[in-house]
Scaffold this active site. Structure first.
Site, PDB file in Angstrom:
ATOM      1  N   SER A   1      -6.047   9.300  -9.224  1.00  0.00           N
ATOM      2  CA  SER A   1      -5.702   8.156  -8.371  1.00  0.00           C
ATOM      3  C   SER A   1      -6.567   7.842  -7.590  1.00  0.00           C
ATOM      4  O   SER A   1      -7.675   8.044  -7.347  1.00  0.00           O
ATOM      5  CB  SER A   1      -4.699   8.912  -7.765  1.00  0.00           C
ATOM      6  OG  SER A   1      -4.012   8.259  -6.694  1.00  0.00           O
TER       7      SER A   1
ATOM      8  N   TYR B   1      -3.562  14.689  -0.122  1.00  0.00           N
ATOM      9  CA  TYR B   1      -2.558  14.659  -1.774  1.00  0.00           C
ATOM     10  C   TYR B   1      -4.494  14.057  -2.361  1.00  0.00           C
ATOM     11  O   TYR B   1      -5.169  14.811  -3.263  1.00  0.00           O
ATOM     12  CB  TYR B   1      -1.620  13.730  -2.088  1.00  0.00           C
ATOM     13  CG  TYR B   1      -2.080  13.528  -3.209  1.00  0.00           C
ATOM     14  CD1 TYR B   1      -1.835  12.128  -3.595  1.00  0.00           C
ATOM     15  CD2 TYR B   1      -1.680  13.983  -4.138  1.00  0.00           C
ATOM     16  CE1 TYR B   1      -2.497  11.554  -4.679  1.00  0.00           C
ATOM     17  CE2 TYR B   1      -1.884  13.669  -6.091  1.00  0.00           C
ATOM     18  CZ  TYR B   1      -2.042  12.482  -5.824  1.00  0.00           C
ATOM     19  OH  TYR B   1      -1.885  11.452  -6.935  1.00  0.00           O
TER      20      TYR B   1
ATOM     21  N   LYS C   1      -7.611  14.884  -4.960  1.00  0.00           N
ATOM     22  CA  LYS C   1      -8.254  14.281  -6.313  1.00  0.00           C
ATOM     23  C   LYS C   1      -9.336  14.024  -5.937  1.00  0.00           C
ATOM     24  O   LYS C   1     -10.497  14.173  -7.510  1.00  0.00           O
ATOM     25  CB  LYS C   1      -7.258  12.913  -6.424  1.00  0.00           C
ATOM     26  CG  LYS C   1      -5.328  13.036  -6.793  1.00  0.00           C
ATOM     27  CD  LYS C   1      -5.945  13.845  -8.187  1.00  0.00           C
ATOM     28  CE  LYS C   1      -4.034  13.660  -8.607  1.00  0.00           C
ATOM     29  NZ  LYS C   1      -3.601  14.422  -9.768  1.00  0.00           N
TER      30      LYS C   1
HETATM   31  C1  WQD Z   1       3.868   1.557  -3.038  1.00  0.00           C
HETATM   32  C2  WQD Z   1       4.607   0.691  -1.690  1.00  0.00           C
HETATM   33  C3  WQD Z   1       5.055   1.330   0.423  1.00  0.00           C
HETATM   34  C4  WQD Z   1       8.583   3.075  -0.895  1.00  0.00           C
HETATM   35  C5  WQD Z   1       1.433   6.650  -3.909  1.00  0.00           C
HETATM   36  C6  WQD Z   1      -0.209   7.538  -3.844  1.00  0.00           C
HETATM   37  C7  WQD Z   1      -0.383   7.254  -5.396  1.00  0.00           C
HETATM   38  C8  WQD Z   1       0.555   7.944  -6.451  1.00  0.00           C
HETATM   39  C9  WQD Z   1       1.861   6.521  -6.313  1.00  0.00           C
HETATM   40  C10 WQD Z   1       0.993  10.219  -7.548  1.00  0.00           C
HETATM   41  C11 WQD Z   1       3.547   0.516  -0.759  1.00  0.00           C
HETATM   42  C12 WQD Z   1       6.431   0.843  -0.040  1.00  0.00           C
HETATM   43  C13 WQD Z   1       7.246   2.297  -0.827  1.00  0.00           C
HETATM   44  C14 WQD Z   1      10.127   2.764   0.322  1.00  0.00           C
HETATM   45  C15 WQD Z   1       8.453   0.841   0.727  1.00  0.00           C
HETATM   46  N1  WQD Z   1       0.764   8.858  -6.343  1.00  0.00           N
HETATM   47  N2  WQD Z   1       7.392   1.490  -0.362  1.00  0.00           N
HETATM   48  N3  WQD Z   1       9.805   2.391   0.450  1.00  0.00           N
HETATM   49  O1  WQD Z   1       2.055   4.574  -1.212  1.00  0.00           O
HETATM   50  O2  WQD Z   1       0.613   3.119  -3.073  1.00  0.00           O
HETATM   51  O3  WQD Z   1       0.425   5.156  -3.617  1.00  0.00           O
HETATM   52  O4  WQD Z   1       2.318   6.407  -5.229  1.00  0.00           O
HETATM   53  O5  WQD Z   1      -0.258   9.802  -8.359  1.00  0.00           O
HETATM   54  O6  WQD Z   1      -1.459   8.111  -5.863  1.00  0.00           O
HETATM   55  O7  WQD Z   1      -0.578   7.592  -3.017  1.00  0.00           O
HETATM   56  O8  WQD Z   1       2.925   4.088  -3.677  1.00  0.00           O
HETATM   57  O9  WQD Z   1       5.752   4.086  -3.598  1.00  0.00           O
HETATM   58  O10 WQD Z   1       4.877   5.611  -2.067  1.00  0.00           O
HETATM   59  O11 WQD Z   1       4.599   2.565  -2.011  1.00  0.00           O
HETATM   60  O12 WQD Z   1       8.211   0.052   0.772  1.00  0.00           O
HETATM   61  O13 WQD Z   1      10.687   3.817  -0.449  1.00  0.00           O
HETATM   62  O14 WQD Z   1       6.288   0.352  -1.515  1.00  0.00           O
HETATM   63  O15 WQD Z   1       5.511   0.831   1.562  1.00  0.00           O
HETATM   64  O16 WQD Z   1       3.497  -0.731   0.312  1.00  0.00           O
HETATM   65  P1  WQD Z   1       2.085   4.209  -2.621  1.00  0.00           P
HETATM   66  P2  WQD Z   1       4.932   3.947  -3.163  1.00  0.00           P
END
Ligand code: WQD
Length: 338
Positions: free
Chosen positions: A124, A149, A153
């Site tokens: 990741s 998490y 990885k």
């Molecule tokens: C994306 C953007 C949030 C939810 C994580 C893990 C990564 C992978 C993908 C597993 C950010 C914003 C999110 C919401 C929001 N996981 N957001 N409202 O954090 O980049 O990555 O998930 O493989 O390893 O680290 O992904 O989708 O959680 O967030 O505003 O309800 O969306 O702040 O900017 P992230 P995400």
């Protein structure tokens, strides 16, 4: 001559199994259904007309997993099995260490015992920690993970590097995913998180289908195009193709290789929301909220190495992913539950 897919009924696993079967690979799945449902197997059959052999096994269980290696002629492994909730890993770090690192250690032990040389590992972008620049290259600094998490990885990447030093015959592809979104065009398989979605796209589709009142946008004061977080959203079907490219690459006996799997393009939260509204001709209610702890401003991939070394590049775009995610969710308002 089977490809063993651990976690093969999960979101990325199931999409990869579909592409493997459609390309005539012999597939064996092991999964303990901690983050998936048996119904996924029926959907894979509906899409491909094929039933991969399946074993309900927890990959941390050496004795049970050994029986699969004894029964099947495994030549390659794609290791998806693992817990993947950032929030849950902060609450239960030991569970993530025991499960994610434990299962990888069991797999490497069995690879050694059964002379399986080829493994593709689901890593990741979180292994890059808090990036001080974008786009991120595979040679960039790793570490400083902001959650347990991501740390698991990273630790598994080091386990694989040590294994490669001791096993010159091993061929190992570490794939660093950025942000997987979307679903198979059939709408039969897709992302079905347990409980309240952590990730952006499944939360958006649950708002769209009426399960949630609105999207919470975590922060609009980041140093980005519109103040909201920027990420590299890769369509899950492109991601699945990336695994087939990696399997082919391992046939060249490259030893240990590392590739970013992303689009090379950053998209903000609000850009994704507006793309979803346009692609599906709907309004999506959202509220601007405070930042989520641990989130970074921007994170997207430099993708030239995957193209140069294994001919991988994405073909689907954000609009495709928005349309495909909505088709999945609207056809399956309760995911795989009836
Ligand atoms: C994306 C953007 C949030 C939810 C994580 C893990 C990564 C992978 C993908 C597993 C950010 C914003 C999110 C919401 C929001 N996981 N957001 N409202 O954090 O980049 O990555 O998930 O493989 O390893 O680290 O992904 O989708 O959680 O967030 O505003 O309800 O969306 O702040 O900017 P992230 P995400």
């Amino acid at each position: 001559m089977a490809v063993l897919v651990t976690g093969g009924t999960g979101y990325i696993g199931s999409h990869t199994v579909v592409e493997l079967l459609n390309n005539n690979y012999d597939v064996v799945i092991v999964d303990n259904y901690v983050n998936s449902k048996p119904e996924v197997l029926n959907r894979i059959f509906k899409i491909t007309g094929k039933k991969p052999r399946f074993y309900e096994v927890d990959c941390t269980d050496y004795a049970k997993l050994k029986k699969v290696f004894q029964k099947e002629k495994i030549t390659d492994i794609i290791h998806f099995a693992g817990l993947k909730s950032v929030a849950e890993s902060v609450a239960k770090p030991q569970l993530y260490i025991d499960n994610n690192i434990g299962s990888s250690k069991v797999l490497l032990r069995l690879m050694d015992e059964f002379n399986v040389t080829n493994i593709v590992f689901s890593s990741s972008a979180t292994v890059y920690g808090v990036p001080d620049h974008v786009p991120l290259k595979e040679s960039d600094k790793i570490g400083g993970c902001t959650n347990p998490y991501g740390q698991t990885k990273l630790d598994i990447e080091y386990l694989l590097k040590d294994y490669a030093k001791e096993h010159k015959e091993a061929n190992i592809a570490i794939l660093r995913y950025f942000n997987p979104i979307g679903a198979h065009e059939s709408g039969l398989i897709g992302e079905d998180p347990n409980g309240i979605p952590n990730n952006l796209m499944p939360y958006i589709t649950q708002v769209a289908v009426g399960k949630r009142p609105h999207l919470n946008v975590y922060g609009d004061d980041y140093k980005t195009v519109d103040g909201t977080g920027v990420r590299d959203y890769i369509h899950v079907v492109d991601l699945a193709h990336g695994h087939l490219c990696a399997l082919k690459k391992l046939e060249e006996k490259p030893g240990l290789v590392i590739y970013n799997l992303g689009t090379g393009k950053g998209t903000s939260v609000l850009e994704l929301v507006h793309a979803f509204e346009k692609a599906n001709n709907m309004k999506l209610p959202y509220v601007i909220c405070p930042r989520r702890p641990g989130d970074v401003d921007e994170n997207y991939a430099e993708v030239s190495k995957a193209y140069k070394e294994m001919g991988f590049k994405t073909k689907l775009n954000i609009e495709d992913a928005c349309r495909d995610s909505w088709r999945w969710q609207s056809k399956n308002p309760n995911g795989y539950d009836k």
